[in-house]
Design a protein around this motif. Structure first.
Motif, PDB file in Angstrom:
ATOM      1  N   SER A 424      32.700  24.806  50.345  1.00 35.79           N
ATOM      2  CA  SER A 424      32.208  25.663  49.264  1.00 35.79           C
ATOM      3  C   SER A 424      33.286  25.783  48.194  1.00 35.79           C
ATOM      4  O   SER A 424      34.478  25.727  48.489  1.00 35.79           O
ATOM      5  CB  SER A 424      31.868  27.064  49.779  1.00 35.79           C
ATOM      6  N   THR A 425      32.850  25.955  46.964  1.00 33.89           N
ATOM      7  CA  THR A 425      33.763  26.305  45.881  1.00 33.89           C
ATOM      8  C   THR A 425      33.410  27.711  45.416  1.00 33.89           C
ATOM      9  O   THR A 425      32.273  27.962  44.998  1.00 33.89           O
ATOM     10  CB  THR A 425      33.643  25.318  44.709  1.00 33.89           C
ATOM     11  N   VAL A 426      34.373  28.616  45.527  1.00 37.01           N
ATOM     12  CA  VAL A 426      34.160  30.017  45.170  1.00 37.01           C
ATOM     13  C   VAL A 426      34.958  30.309  43.901  1.00 37.01           C
ATOM     14  O   VAL A 426      36.183  30.252  43.906  1.00 37.01           O
ATOM     15  CB  VAL A 426      34.586  30.962  46.307  1.00 37.01           C
ATOM     16  N   HIS A 427      34.256  30.615  42.821  1.00 38.43           N
ATOM     17  CA  HIS A 427      34.889  30.846  41.522  1.00 38.43           C
ATOM     18  C   HIS A 427      35.144  32.338  41.289  1.00 38.43           C
ATOM     19  O   HIS A 427      34.526  33.193  41.894  1.00 38.43           O
ATOM     20  CB  HIS A 427      33.985  30.320  40.404  1.00 38.43           C
ATOM     21  N   ASN A 428      36.063  32.621  40.351  1.00 39.30           N
ATOM     22  CA  ASN A 428      36.317  33.994  39.892  1.00 39.30           C
ATOM     23  C   ASN A 428      36.917  34.873  40.976  1.00 39.30           C
ATOM     24  O   ASN A 428      36.739  36.087  40.989  1.00 39.30           O
ATOM     25  CB  ASN A 428      35.015  34.628  39.381  1.00 39.30           C
ATOM     26  N   VAL A 429      37.684  34.267  41.886  1.00 41.29           N
ATOM     27  CA  VAL A 429      38.203  35.028  43.025  1.00 41.29           C
ATOM     28  C   VAL A 429      39.312  35.998  42.648  1.00 41.29           C
ATOM     29  O   VAL A 429      39.707  36.843  43.461  1.00 41.29           O
ATOM     30  CB  VAL A 429      38.705  34.090  44.149  1.00 41.29           C
ATOM     31  N   GLY A 430      39.824  35.925  41.423  1.00 38.51           N
ATOM     32  CA  GLY A 430      40.874  36.859  41.022  1.00 38.51           C
ATOM     33  C   GLY A 430      40.445  38.305  41.097  1.00 38.51           C
ATOM     34  O   GLY A 430      41.279  39.196  41.283  1.00 38.51           O
ATOM     35  N   ILE A 431      39.135  38.575  40.958  1.00 41.29           N
ATOM     36  CA  ILE A 431      38.637  39.952  41.067  1.00 41.29           C
ATOM     37  C   ILE A 431      39.013  40.565  42.413  1.00 41.29           C
ATOM     38  O   ILE A 431      39.280  41.764  42.520  1.00 41.29           O
ATOM     39  CB  ILE A 431      37.099  39.966  40.889  1.00 41.29           C
ATOM     40  N   ILE A 432      39.063  39.724  43.446  1.00 41.04           N
ATOM     41  CA  ILE A 432      39.319  40.234  44.798  1.00 41.04           C
ATOM     42  C   ILE A 432      40.707  40.841  44.908  1.00 41.04           C
ATOM     43  O   ILE A 432      40.944  41.714  45.757  1.00 41.04           O
ATOM     44  CB  ILE A 432      39.123  39.106  45.834  1.00 41.04           C
ATOM     45  N   SER A 433      41.637  40.439  44.038  1.00 41.76           N
ATOM     46  CA  SER A 433      42.998  40.981  44.105  1.00 41.76           C
ATOM     47  C   SER A 433      43.054  42.456  43.747  1.00 41.76           C
ATOM     48  O   SER A 433      44.077  43.108  43.954  1.00 41.76           O
ATOM     49  CB  SER A 433      43.928  40.188  43.182  1.00 41.76           C
ATOM     50  N   ARG A 434      41.936  43.013  43.222  1.00 41.43           N
ATOM     51  CA  ARG A 434      41.910  44.448  42.937  1.00 41.43           C
ATOM     52  C   ARG A 434      42.044  45.270  44.216  1.00 41.43           C
ATOM     53  O   ARG A 434      42.541  46.396  44.173  1.00 41.43           O
ATOM     54  CB  ARG A 434      40.610  44.837  42.232  1.00 41.43           C
ATOM     55  N   GLY A 435      41.555  44.735  45.349  1.00 39.44           N
ATOM     56  CA  GLY A 435      41.518  45.560  46.547  1.00 39.44           C
ATOM     57  C   GLY A 435      42.046  44.920  47.807  1.00 39.44           C
ATOM     58  O   GLY A 435      42.106  45.594  48.838  1.00 39.44           O
ATOM     59  N   TYR A 436      42.431  43.629  47.754  1.00 37.73           N
ATOM     60  CA  TYR A 436      42.888  42.948  48.964  1.00 37.73           C
ATOM     61  C   TYR A 436      44.281  42.359  48.732  1.00 37.73           C
ATOM     62  O   TYR A 436      44.449  41.441  47.934  1.00 37.73           O
ATOM     63  CB  TYR A 436      41.904  41.846  49.372  1.00 37.73           C
ATOM     64  N   GLU A 437      45.252  42.910  49.428  1.00 41.31           N
ATOM     65  CA  GLU A 437      46.636  42.474  49.272  1.00 41.31           C
ATOM     66  C   GLU A 437      46.869  41.150  49.998  1.00 41.31           C
ATOM     67  O   GLU A 437      46.412  40.957  51.118  1.00 41.31           O
ATOM     68  CB  GLU A 437      47.580  43.543  49.848  1.00 41.31           C
TER      69      GLU A 437
END
Length: 454
Positions: A424-437
């Motif tokens: 799979s290619t998952v785009h826009n994953v930078g949003i996840i850095s808001r809550g997952y260290e």
């Protein structure tokens, strides 16, 4: 794992929102992850430091983008932020707190909704505050009217401008009787941060009582606040003239803990979540057991795995002590692998099932009912905004090209890709850095096979 662009090579955090992952799934996730302080407490405790006359120390601060946003906002308001005496701790010195230009606040806040919580502390310290247009995850209408109505009752003058909202307190702030129409976490935090130094007594009814709220109360009490809570969601705050700094270790992030637990169930793996505690996860643990999962509670964390085949369940999200809305998204990934028909009633936020479109693309059988389901027994009162998702399983998931919509939905997409066979290619994953260290480091430690594409 290959870090093709180097963005995560030093600290394990995701980079910009445009970043993408190539994930090869179909293998169980197994190993250990450590969770630090809760995003929903740490950022609010950082704001509370403005109220003190001496420096505050906060421990177990996660390295996430929301923390960076609040740190920047504190610094543009003159608060000095320095590393503490241990890893993950910071000292906040508000001695030189000052007004900030609207442009600076807007630039540093980005899509965060945190600036609204600066209002009460800044009104006490400076007599004025300004917040730009508010952002945040696009999961439906999240109005700030509860916040503004509460601030008006304290005596604040609210002026709405095209660029944002200006607040002032020409006569100071005074205690108030406030009844929230809904036990909003953000509005409860607003009242607490404002009432502790307002003259007189504030009575807050229909307050949120999440563990992070209780931890914020503990922070404020350490600073010298007088706060008590009574049955039926009533909180009493006796205003004081001054507050000092605090030294506090943040409560663990139960949202992240539940996310890794769901990952273990979805991939048929075994994940030890260090730092997780039973008491704050009681409701979630009950659902884990009902769905056919297993957990082993230890002094230093909780081990999650399957006990056999997963079973269908019905879940209703609710405010604490109910099942958290942030828990349902990763759980739905696991429910695609459960036998039977599961139903998830979302009663807290509207439009929070948008992430399921990607799961359907990967092979899941999920039907979203935009106005909820009227039939069947319910324990949580129905709301006009609620939706329902009906998940029929088990269904094999296959790799796909998908785009992250929001924080929790984005994490769920990553776990779905790790559950699926193929790439799979998952785009826009930078949003996840808001809550997952250190998401990438944790995934690699669990045996995930992925590349960072940039």
């Amino acid at each position: 794992m290959t870090l093709l662009n180097g963005l995560a090579s030093t600290d394990g955090r995701t980079g910009g929102s445009g970043e993408a992952l190539a994930i090869r799934g179909g293998q169980p996730l197994s190993g250990r992850v450590d969770v630090k302080g809760a995003k929903n407490l740490v950022t609010k405790a950082m704001v509370a430091a403005i109220l003190g006359e001496t420096p505050s120390t906060l421990r177990d601060v996660p390295d996430i983008s929301d923390v960076s946003v609040v740190r920047s906002l504190l610094e543009v308001h003159g608060v000095r932020v320095t590393p503490g005496d241990e890893d993950g701790s910071f000292v906040f010195d508000p001695a030189d707190v000052a007004s900030a230009h609207m442009e600076e606040i807007d630039a540093h806040a980005g899509a965060s909704r945190i600036p609204i919580l600066f209002c009460g502390p800044l009104l006490h310290q400076l007599g004025q505050a300004f917040i730009p247009d508010l952002g945040g995850c696009r999961i439906g209408d999240r109005p700030i009217d509860f916040h503004l109505d509460a601030l008006r009752k304290f005596g604040a003058v609210v002026e709405k401008l095209p660029s944002g909202i200006r607040l002032s307190a020409p006569n100071g702030l005074r205690g108030a009787n406030i009844h929230l129409p809904y036990p909003s976490v953000g509005a409860t935090e607003q009242v607490l941060l404002t009432a502790v130094r307002s003259s007189g007594i504030t009575e807050l009814r229909n307050a949120a009582i999440e563990p992070e709220i209780m931890d914020l109360i503990a922070v404020l009490q350490k600073m010298g606040a007088i706060i008590s809570y009574e049955p039926n969601r009533v909180i009493l705050i006796e205003g004081v003239d001054r507050l000092s700094g605090y030294d506090h270790r943040a409560i663990f992030d139960r949202n992240e803990a539940a996310s890794w637990a769901s990952a273990a169930l979805a991939t048929d793996g075994e994940i030890f979540v260090a730092g997780a505690r039973q008491q704050e996860m009681l409701t979630f643990l009950n659902v884990v057991r009902k769905v056919g999962g297993d957990f082993n509670i230890r002094e230093d964390g909780i081990l999650f795995r399957r006990a056999g085949d997963l079973r269908a369940v019905t879940v209703e999200t609710d405010v604490h002590p109910g099942f958290m809305t942030d828990w349902q998204q990763p759980l739905i990934v696991a429910l695609t692998q459960a036998t039977g028909t599961s139903i998830v009633h979302e009663t807290v936020y509207e439009n929070r099932f948008g992430f399921t479109q990607a799961l359907v693309k990967m092979g899941a059988e999920i039907a979203v009912h935009p106005h909820g389901l009227q039939q069947g027994p319910r324990r949580v009162p129905r709301r006009n905004l609620e939706q329902a998702a009906v998940i029929t399983g088990p269904t094999p998931l296959t790799g796909a090209d998908i785009t992250v919509p929001d924080l929790r939905g984005g994490y769920s997409h990553v776990i779905a890709a790790l559950t699926a066979t193929g790439e799979s290619t998952v785009h826009n994953v930078g949003i996840i850095s808001r809550g997952y260290e250190k998401l990438y480091d944790k995934l690699a430690a669990l045996g995930a096979d992925f590349d960072v594409l940039g």
